[in-house]
Design a protein around this motif. Structure first.
Motif, PDB file in Angstrom:
ATOM      1  N   SER A 189      44.162  41.948  54.458  1.00  0.00           N
ATOM      2  CA  SER A 189      43.407  42.797  53.539  1.00  0.00           C
ATOM      3  C   SER A 189      43.879  42.528  52.117  1.00  0.00           C
ATOM      4  O   SER A 189      45.072  42.596  51.813  1.00  0.00           O
ATOM      5  N   PHE A 190      42.927  42.243  51.216  1.00  0.00           N
ATOM      6  CA  PHE A 190      43.245  41.870  49.841  1.00  0.00           C
ATOM      7  C   PHE A 190      42.913  43.010  48.880  1.00  0.00           C
ATOM      8  O   PHE A 190      41.810  43.562  48.904  1.00  0.00           O
ATOM      9  N   ALA A 191      43.903  43.324  48.049  1.00  0.00           N
ATOM     10  CA  ALA A 191      43.777  44.391  47.049  1.00  0.00           C
ATOM     11  C   ALA A 191      43.607  43.774  45.667  1.00  0.00           C
ATOM     12  O   ALA A 191      43.451  42.552  45.514  1.00  0.00           O
ATOM     13  N   GLY A 192      43.681  44.619  44.642  1.00  0.00           N
ATOM     14  CA  GLY A 192      43.517  44.154  43.271  1.00  0.00           C
ATOM     15  C   GLY A 192      44.536  43.123  42.843  1.00  0.00           C
ATOM     16  O   GLY A 192      44.315  42.385  41.869  1.00  0.00           O
ATOM     17  N   THR A 193      45.655  43.035  43.563  1.00  0.00           N
ATOM     18  CA  THR A 193      46.687  42.054  43.223  1.00  0.00           C
ATOM     19  C   THR A 193      46.154  40.624  43.235  1.00  0.00           C
ATOM     20  O   THR A 193      46.654  39.773  42.502  1.00  0.00           O
ATOM     21  N   VAL A 194      45.142  40.359  44.049  1.00  0.00           N
ATOM     22  CA  VAL A 194      44.621  38.993  44.123  1.00  0.00           C
ATOM     23  C   VAL A 194      43.953  38.593  42.812  1.00  0.00           C
ATOM     24  O   VAL A 194      43.800  37.395  42.525  1.00  0.00           O
ATOM     25  N   THR A 195      43.577  39.557  41.980  1.00  0.00           N
ATOM     26  CA  THR A 195      42.920  39.265  40.705  1.00  0.00           C
ATOM     27  C   THR A 195      43.909  39.051  39.570  1.00  0.00           C
ATOM     28  O   THR A 195      43.500  38.656  38.470  1.00  0.00           O
ATOM     29  N   PRO A 221      45.937  55.010  44.217  1.00  0.00           N
ATOM     30  CA  PRO A 221      45.690  54.787  42.781  1.00  0.00           C
ATOM     31  C   PRO A 221      46.461  53.629  42.173  1.00  0.00           C
ATOM     32  O   PRO A 221      46.553  53.527  40.943  1.00  0.00           O
ATOM     33  N   PHE A 222      47.002  52.739  42.999  1.00  0.00           N
ATOM     34  CA  PHE A 222      47.815  51.640  42.511  1.00  0.00           C
ATOM     35  C   PHE A 222      46.997  50.351  42.440  1.00  0.00           C
ATOM     36  O   PHE A 222      45.893  50.280  42.958  1.00  0.00           O
ATOM     37  N   LEU A 223      47.542  49.331  41.788  1.00  0.00           N
ATOM     38  CA  LEU A 223      47.060  47.951  41.852  1.00  0.00           C
ATOM     39  C   LEU A 223      45.618  47.781  41.378  1.00  0.00           C
ATOM     40  O   LEU A 223      44.832  47.034  41.972  1.00  0.00           O
ATOM     41  N   THR A 224      45.279  48.427  40.290  1.00  0.00           N
ATOM     42  CA  THR A 224      43.932  48.313  39.738  1.00  0.00           C
ATOM     43  C   THR A 224      43.629  46.860  39.374  1.00  0.00           C
ATOM     44  O   THR A 224      44.462  46.182  38.762  1.00  0.00           O
ATOM     45  N   PRO A 225      42.452  46.360  39.748  1.00  0.00           N
ATOM     46  CA  PRO A 225      42.142  44.947  39.491  1.00  0.00           C
ATOM     47  C   PRO A 225      42.112  44.599  38.000  1.00  0.00           C
ATOM     48  O   PRO A 225      41.839  45.448  37.145  1.00  0.00           O
ATOM     49  N   HIS A 226      42.389  43.326  37.714  1.00  0.00           N
ATOM     50  CA  HIS A 226      42.211  42.772  36.369  1.00  0.00           C
ATOM     51  C   HIS A 226      40.735  42.907  35.986  1.00  0.00           C
ATOM     52  O   HIS A 226      39.869  42.687  36.845  1.00  0.00           O
ATOM     53  N   PRO A 227      40.369  43.235  34.753  1.00  0.00           N
ATOM     54  CA  PRO A 227      41.208  43.383  33.562  1.00  0.00           C
ATOM     55  C   PRO A 227      41.668  44.813  33.286  1.00  0.00           C
ATOM     56  O   PRO A 227      42.001  45.142  32.156  1.00  0.00           O
ATOM     57  N   PHE A 228      41.703  45.639  34.335  1.00  0.00           N
ATOM     58  CA  PHE A 228      42.053  47.053  34.142  1.00  0.00           C
ATOM     59  C   PHE A 228      43.438  47.384  34.684  1.00  0.00           C
ATOM     60  O   PHE A 228      43.763  48.552  34.896  1.00  0.00           O
ATOM     61  N   ARG A 243      33.892  40.977  43.815  1.00  0.00           N
ATOM     62  CA  ARG A 243      33.285  39.974  42.928  1.00  0.00           C
ATOM     63  C   ARG A 243      34.273  38.866  42.581  1.00  0.00           C
ATOM     64  O   ARG A 243      33.910  37.689  42.507  1.00  0.00           O
ATOM     65  N   TYR A 244      35.525  39.235  42.391  1.00  0.00           N
ATOM     66  CA  TYR A 244      36.539  38.214  42.103  1.00  0.00           C
ATOM     67  C   TYR A 244      36.704  37.278  43.304  1.00  0.00           C
ATOM     68  O   TYR A 244      36.762  36.050  43.139  1.00  0.00           O
TER      69      TYR A 244
END
Length: 281
Positions: A189-195, A221-228, A243-244
């Motif tokens: 499972s991939f989270a915002g860290t991949v971005t 509420p952790f690991l918000t994707p780039h650019p946020f 989308r990323y």
């Protein structure tokens, strides 16, 4: 862009997707109305269902209850490895009781954390082995927290015998780790860290994972994707990660969303909606 503000709700995805791992209580949800507001925002972005995950006993009770408030919410229960210093019969009995409820679709998050030192490694390993056995006894997926502990996590899964379905939440390994997990039949499972810009090794892993073995999540509420990055995360931000991943993997957004949705339905035994066409859903 104001630090502390939630990112904007993105354009609705062309196909529905499931946030496979979030913490609605840590996002600020307390009441049923709070939960509904959060999943309404998620649905506006095409994130039609969420799995809210516990990390301690109070959170486990809340998650199991919250999953009865809204049909778009499901729960996972366990004691987080960093909280296993005190993990005895009373805690085990309560987690097992909750894990057997219909609203709970997975045992998690459990595993090993060698980054923080809140719980001794031997206590973490005992708790992890117990949760593996619980997942097998209740017949539900095992949702793994693995931080700086890849080899030990895989070793213990081998020693205990893995449950039928194993999910590596917020997968953090490189291409070699991804190969080992994929070959074992595990789901990543991939989270915002991949971005994140510095996540080259993780991005290589995400490109490799077969379409039938990946999920997407927020870990909000952790690991918000780039650019946020650094701003509060919520389930609707799954859409940014989808989308990323589509761009990274060279696929259409609809393909990535649909694959992740089908996988979540299979893994967590959710009602099927992924056959609905984008115009209809």
């Amino acid at each position: 862009m104001v630090k502390g503000e939630r990112p904007p709700v993105p354009e609705r995805l062309p196909a529905p997707v499931v946030d496979a791992h979030t913490h609605l209580d840590a996002c600020g949800a307390v009441t049923a109305a709070d939960v509904t507001a959060m999943v309404d925002r998620a649905e506006a972005a095409g994130v039609t269902r969420v799995v809210t995950v516990a990390d301690d006993l109070a959170a486990a009770r809340w998650a199991a209850e919250a999953a009865t408030w809204d049909s778009r919410v499901f729960a996972a229960v366990a004691i987080h490895p960093t909280r296993t210093k005190e993990f005895g019969a009373a805690e085990q009995s309560e987690i097992e009781r909750l894990a057997r409820q219909d609203s709970v679709v997975a045992v998690g998050e459990t595993g090993l954390d060698h980054y923080w030192d809140y719980s001794p490694h031997d206590a973490q390993q005992r708790a992890f082995r117990w949760h593996i056995d619980l997942a097998k006894r209740v017949g539900k997926p095992l949702m793994i927290h693995d931080r700086d502990a890849h080899d030990d996590v895989l070793r213990i899964l081998d020693e205990e015998g893995a449950p039928e379905v194993v999910v590596f939440h917020c997968f953090s390994g490189d291409l070699e780790m991804a190969r080992r997990c994929v070959n074992a039949g595990y789901v990543l499972s991939f989270a915002g860290t991949v971005t994140f810009r510095n996540a080259r090794a993780l991005q290589e892993a995400a490109k490799f994972v077969p379409a039938e073995q990946f999920l997407v999540e927020t870990d909000a509420p952790f690991l918000t994707p780039h650019p946020f990055r650094g701003r509060p995360n919520e389930p609707y931000c799954t859409a940014y990660t989808v989308r990323y991943l589509a761009d990274l993997r060279g696929q259409r957004v609809e393909e990535v969303a649909s694959s992740a949705c089908r996988n979540a339905e299979r893994v967590f035994r959710l009602p099927t909606v992924s056959s609905v066409t984008p115009r209809e859903w």
